[in-house]
Design a protein around this motif. Sequence first.
Motif, mmCIF file in Angstrom:
data_model
loop_
_atom_site.group_PDB
_atom_site.id
_atom_site.type_symbol
_atom_site.label_atom_id
_atom_site.label_comp_id
_atom_site.label_asym_id
_atom_site.label_seq_id
_atom_site.Cartn_x
_atom_site.Cartn_y
_atom_site.Cartn_z
ATOM 1 N N SER A 156 9.895 45.103 12.766
ATOM 2 C CA SER A 156 10.943 45.437 13.979
ATOM 3 C C SER A 156 11.414 44.112 14.461
ATOM 4 N N ARG A 157 10.520 43.361 15.027
ATOM 5 C CA ARG A 157 10.922 42.016 15.461
ATOM 6 C C ARG A 157 11.850 41.136 14.707
ATOM 7 N N LEU A 169 13.898 42.267 12.196
ATOM 8 C CA LEU A 169 15.133 42.948 12.042
ATOM 9 C C LEU A 169 15.780 42.593 13.468
ATOM 10 N N ASP A 170 15.083 42.478 14.541
ATOM 11 C CA ASP A 170 15.948 42.267 15.901
ATOM 12 C C ASP A 170 16.489 40.821 15.781
ATOM 13 N N VAL A 171 15.637 40.090 15.159
ATOM 14 C CA VAL A 171 15.967 38.356 15.196
ATOM 15 C C VAL A 171 17.161 38.522 14.255
ATOM 16 N N ARG A 191 5.520 46.484 13.760
ATOM 17 C CA ARG A 191 6.030 45.523 14.703
ATOM 18 C C ARG A 191 6.599 44.460 14.321
ATOM 19 N N ILE A 226 19.595 40.651 13.248
ATOM 20 C CA ILE A 226 20.597 41.057 13.891
ATOM 21 C C ILE A 226 21.310 40.124 15.049
ATOM 22 N N ARG A 227 20.339 39.556 15.868
ATOM 23 C CA ARG A 227 20.889 38.584 16.869
ATOM 24 C C ARG A 227 21.485 37.566 16.143
#
Length: 374
Positions: free
Chosen positions: A15-16, A18-20, A12, A22-23
């Motif tokens: 994944s978080r 990676l999201d940060v 988790r 990418i954004r």
Amino acid sequence: MHDEPDTALEQRLASRLLDVLIRAGLILAMVMLSLQVLSPFLTLMVWALILAISLYPLHQSIATRMGGRQGLASSVLVLLGILLIVAPTSVLMSSLGDSVHRLIEDVQNNTLQIPAPRDGVAEWPIVGKKLHAFWAQAHADLPALVQSLQPKIGDLAKSALGFVASIGGGLLQFLAAFILAGIIMAFGEAGERGSGAIFARVAGSSRGAEIARLSAATIRAVAQGVIGVAFIQAIIVGLCLLLAGVPWAAVLAVIVLVLAIAQLPALLVTLPAIVYIWTSGNYGNVEAITYTALLVVSGTVDNVLKPLMLGRGVDAPMPVILLGALGGMANAGILGMFVGATLLALGYQIFMGWVDADPDAGRSGQAGDIPSIR
């Protein structure tokens, strides 16, 4: 038993993260693309913003007399600026370009006439004999002298024409920035609220308003220290030229004004005037010395006026404003002068705010904590 929850938590978190990332990458890409799109107009926009901030108090004064009509006040202010600044400067630059072009044509066609030097020129210290010999050669056989100096004269002519062309381009850029500044001032109230919200979001609600006020005050102080000093110096030099009887004193005073605004020394005008005084033969030695002293002093009076006017109305010491303006001008020209002064003033205020917020200052200042010495 503990491995499965730890693995799920790691997944988790990864994944978080990676999201940060990418954004953040998308935001960075969007910012870079936006800057690339705006880069051709960035200098123009900064100039327009500086002019709008500097002239906004005058704009509000005009708008008050017109019943609060912001758009009409902006139009009147832009028209006045074009009539008082842009139009006379355009005439002067056109005349300067014609003069340079005519001089180059006269040199190329061997029609330029150089008057004979006075005998007193040879008696000048250090450079007198060499200058008299060069001047006499130019008077006796100018084509031969031009032929011997042909490569240097060609480079000088190209530089002179390039300088005139750059002034013309800068004048057009200033005109566009002035018109854009008028549009910004017409929506000044909304712009003030928006800039205040940006500063509050970046620096906090309490600190943001102070930083916004300091930025506007610094830009206005630099504008006054440049434009105000330029007008004062032009008036002083013009009066000295009139007193000395130098031809075209009013035109030379306007040239001094343009040079001072561009942060070029007024000595570019006063030194040729001094040369005219000493070589024209119309002045005695006492008169020439007196007028030379007056012109030298008037040509350097900006060195005294700038420290007095550059930091007015700003909650930062004058040396900070002056150093920021000079450092910014050395790095990025006249535009960097505004940016450098503003950044250094903001940095000074932030640093002094951090110093004043020392949590140990209050305890160390209590009387009971200070031992008495007898």
